[in-house]
Motif scaffolding. Structure first.
Motif, short mmCIF file in Angstrom:
data_model
loop_
_atom_site.label_atom_id
_atom_site.label_comp_id
_atom_site.label_asym_id
_atom_site.label_seq_id
_atom_site.Cartn_x
_atom_site.Cartn_y
_atom_site.Cartn_z
N PRO A 46 0.83 -1.20 0.00
CA PRO A 46 0.00 0.00 0.00
C PRO A 46 0.87 1.26 0.00
N THR A 47 0.44 2.25 -0.74
CA THR A 47 1.21 3.50 -0.78
C THR A 47 1.19 4.23 0.55
N HIS A 48 0.16 3.95 1.39
CA HIS A 48 0.10 4.66 2.68
C HIS A 48 1.20 4.22 3.63
N LEU A 49 1.91 3.12 3.30
CA LEU A 49 3.03 2.71 4.13
C LEU A 49 4.28 3.55 3.86
N ASN A 50 4.24 4.32 2.77
CA ASN A 50 5.35 5.24 2.44
C ASN A 50 6.71 4.53 2.40
N MET A 51 6.75 3.40 1.70
CA MET A 51 7.99 2.63 1.62
C MET A 51 9.11 3.40 0.92
N GLN A 52 8.74 4.35 0.08
CA GLN A 52 9.77 5.11 -0.64
C GLN A 52 10.62 5.97 0.30
N HIS A 53 10.18 6.11 1.55
CA HIS A 53 10.96 6.87 2.52
C HIS A 53 12.03 6.01 3.20
N LEU A 54 11.99 4.69 2.96
CA LEU A 54 13.03 3.83 3.51
C LEU A 54 14.34 4.09 2.76
#
Length: 295
Positions: free
Chosen positions: A239-247
């Motif tokens: 899900p995009t709400h997990l904001n994985m791109q910030h890892l």
């Protein structure tokens, strides 16, 4: 525990007479008539088998036994007052409790705001993360009151009621450089690389939607999945709400799938026969979900 040979009313009457010095003032303090107070003390003396007051004196004088008893009576009344205060507040302290089961894709902001919403209304919300099969079993056995899961586009029969809460957006994520440079990432590249799946028992309708790769690695602990993703051990649909791109060094992939078709509905599940309070809560859940999911 031995038999108690006196009543609270008798001890209150005795202590009041000791502190006011006469029956009349004691009766006024207790909101009783003088005769009743006198009878309470007389009956206490009969129950104890000895005199507590010398009624020939004005104000009343305590006997030696009465003096000893009064010290304990005052402590007893203080404990009784504390017990009374506690008893009055128990209804406010006893909280209603609900248990909600949810899958790993459920937005945590939604769960937090729901817990806060219920907490303000004196309802404790227990939150149990479990996969869909486990969740349905927990609902059937009344271990959980409500479930929040991805819709799986199949009939749930007569076992459960359901209502759509909203939708989450899914996207593909991987460590930077996991796929060769170039855009977009092809379906063939996705299918031929290890896909990290955050479900142990993925229902077939969800598997058709979420599983693209032939090789999958099941990691149903979200924090560990993030670690493996960061380490470059696979890619994942999340899900995009997990904001994985910030890892660190993790990016959202531009794939041939694009964004179309990556929205997935979330539903609330519960057993038939729910009371009006639970149905009202589900209405509120829809509003909280709409306001908490940010892609």
């Amino acid at each position: 525990m031995g038999k108690i040979g006196f009543s609270l009313a008798q001890i209150e009457a005795f202590a009041s007479v000791c502190e006011t010095g006469n029956l009349t003032q004691a009766a006024k303090r207790l909101g009783k008539d003088r005769t009743t107070v006198s009878e309470l003390i007389e009956n206490l003396e009969l129950d104890l088998g000895y005199s507590l007051c010398d009624r020939r004196t004005r104000p009343l004088q305590l006997t030696e036994a009465g003096q000893r008893l009064y010290r304990q009576a005052r402590l007893f009344l203080q404990e009784a007052e504390a017990l009374s205060l506690l008893a009055q507040h128990i209804p406010q302290q006893v909280r209603q409790k609900l248990t909600l089961c949810y899958d790993p894709f459920t937005p945590r902001v939604f769960l937090t705001e729901l817990a806060m919403f219920l907490g303000q209304r004196g309802i404790q919300l227990d939150l149990l993360m479990m996969e869909r099969g486990e969740g349905e079993l927990a609902l059937a056995e009344e271990v959980a009151d409500i479930g929040v899961y991805q819709a799986i586009n199949r009939s749930i029969g007569e076992k459960f009621k359901w209502r759509a809460l909203g939708a989450i957006e899914l996207a593909a994520y991987a460590r930077e450089g996991f796929f060769p440079a170039g855009s977009p990432v092809t379906l063939l590249s996705l299918a031929s690389s290890t896909q990290l799946i955050p479900f142990y028992d993925l229902p077939e309708p969800m598997a058709k939607r979420l599983q693209i790769a032939d090789r999958i690695q099941v990691v149903n602990e979200p924090a560990l999945l993030q670690t493996l993703l960061t380490a470059g051990l696979g890619w994942a649909f999340l899900p995009t709400h997990l904001n994985m791109q910030h890892l660190p060094q993790v990016e959202r992939l531009d794939t041939e799938l694009g964004k179309q078709g990556l929205m997935h509905p979330m539903v609330a599940l519960w057993k038939p026969g729910a009371n009006s309070e639970l149905l009202s809560l589900i209405e509120s859940m829809q509003q909280i979900f709409d306001g908490s999911v940010v892609a």
